[in-house]
Design a protein around this motif. Sequence first.
Motif, mmCIF file in Angstrom:
data_model
loop_
_atom_site.group_PDB
_atom_site.id
_atom_site.type_symbol
_atom_site.label_atom_id
_atom_site.label_comp_id
_atom_site.label_asym_id
_atom_site.label_seq_id
_atom_site.Cartn_x
_atom_site.Cartn_y
_atom_site.Cartn_z
ATOM 1 N N LYS A 154 -29.255 44.024 6.712
ATOM 2 C CA LYS A 154 -29.414 42.573 6.709
ATOM 3 C C LYS A 154 -30.820 42.173 6.252
ATOM 4 C CE LYS A 154 -25.889 41.121 10.012
ATOM 5 N NZ LYS A 154 -25.617 40.363 11.250
ATOM 6 N N HIS A 156 -31.141 36.282 9.212
ATOM 7 C CA HIS A 156 -29.939 37.069 8.938
ATOM 8 C C HIS A 156 -28.672 36.250 9.118
ATOM 9 C CE1 HIS A 156 -32.291 41.017 10.011
ATOM 10 N NE2 HIS A 156 -32.741 40.404 8.916
ATOM 11 N N SER A 188 -22.019 39.908 5.957
ATOM 12 C CA SER A 188 -21.968 40.251 7.382
ATOM 13 C C SER A 188 -20.891 41.301 7.635
ATOM 14 C CB SER A 188 -21.687 39.005 8.228
ATOM 15 O OG SER A 188 -22.758 38.095 8.168
ATOM 16 N N TYR A 189 -19.726 41.126 7.032
ATOM 17 C CA TYR A 189 -18.632 42.079 7.207
ATOM 18 C C TYR A 189 -18.983 43.428 6.583
ATOM 19 C CZ TYR A 189 -15.358 38.555 8.960
ATOM 20 O OH TYR A 189 -14.732 37.598 9.719
ATOM 21 N N SER A 205 -21.999 44.711 5.904
ATOM 22 C CA SER A 205 -23.089 45.342 6.656
ATOM 23 C C SER A 205 -22.566 45.976 7.938
ATOM 24 C CB SER A 205 -24.169 44.306 6.990
ATOM 25 O OG SER A 205 -24.747 43.767 5.826
ATOM 26 N N GLY A 224 -18.820 40.769 11.602
ATOM 27 C CA GLY A 224 -18.590 39.596 10.766
ATOM 28 C C GLY A 224 -18.076 38.417 11.568
ATOM 29 N N ASP A 236 -20.877 36.942 13.855
ATOM 30 C CA ASP A 236 -21.764 36.031 13.126
ATOM 31 C C ASP A 236 -21.080 34.691 12.847
ATOM 32 O OD1 ASP A 236 -23.793 37.866 13.132
ATOM 33 O OD2 ASP A 236 -23.477 38.557 11.079
#
Length: 252
Positions: free
Chosen positions: A29, A41, A49-50, A52, A122, A125
């Motif tokens: 991130k 981030h 996000s998914y 990472s 994900g 977030d």
Amino acid sequence: QGFWRGNVPALFMYMPYTAIQFTVLHKLKTFASGSSRTEDHLHLSPYLSYVSGAIAGSAATVGSYPFDLLRTILASQGEPKVYPNMRSALVDIVQTRGVRGLYAGLTPTLVEIIPYAGLQFGSYDTFKRSMMSWNRYRYGIEEDDSASSFQLFLCGFAAGTFSKAACHPLDVVKKRFQIEGLKRHPRYGARIESSTYKGMYHALTEIVVKEGFGGLYKGLFPSVVKSAPAGAVTFVAYEYISDWIGAKAGVE
């Protein structure tokens, strides 16, 4: 005591797993956003996000997998015990199957962890962004948009429930591979002989044919009961510890 079978290797697994997972996640991130600050981030796209989360989960799985295998075997063996402790299980697996035996079921585990970790981080977030938007709408001022510890807990709980429910069939397949060939008393269920399943797809189809689609969701309730609150506490602890470390670093 039966409820705590496999607890020692589970602890040995979660310590490196969590450390590797959050370290890799933070690095990815930071690289994607160009900033090491947690609040920056959150502005990454849901796609990043998914991705990472999936990469971080995969790295953590590979780094801690032998302990995951030992945990499942010790928890599944029943009475009379085949292995009295983690060391005896480790030695026997290496002697009978080689070092590769410590990674039995790794492939379906990685296939499971990629969508599971991706969905978990994900969706967390996404839920957190939604919660912060709700706070802005509720209070009407920008300064009050941060999420409370209870709100973070709810976001983590929802993310853990959603990701575990979506990926549980792959978790069932993983555990079937892990306990192949394990000797245990018949009252604990039929023994799964070695090489019962030729691969992940074969295992999925065999379970559906012999046990129905419900067989893919065996153990879902206790799995969610364990994973959802555990994930929620982990996210809240990570958020607060990261903020504390960041504040300490800023002061120094």
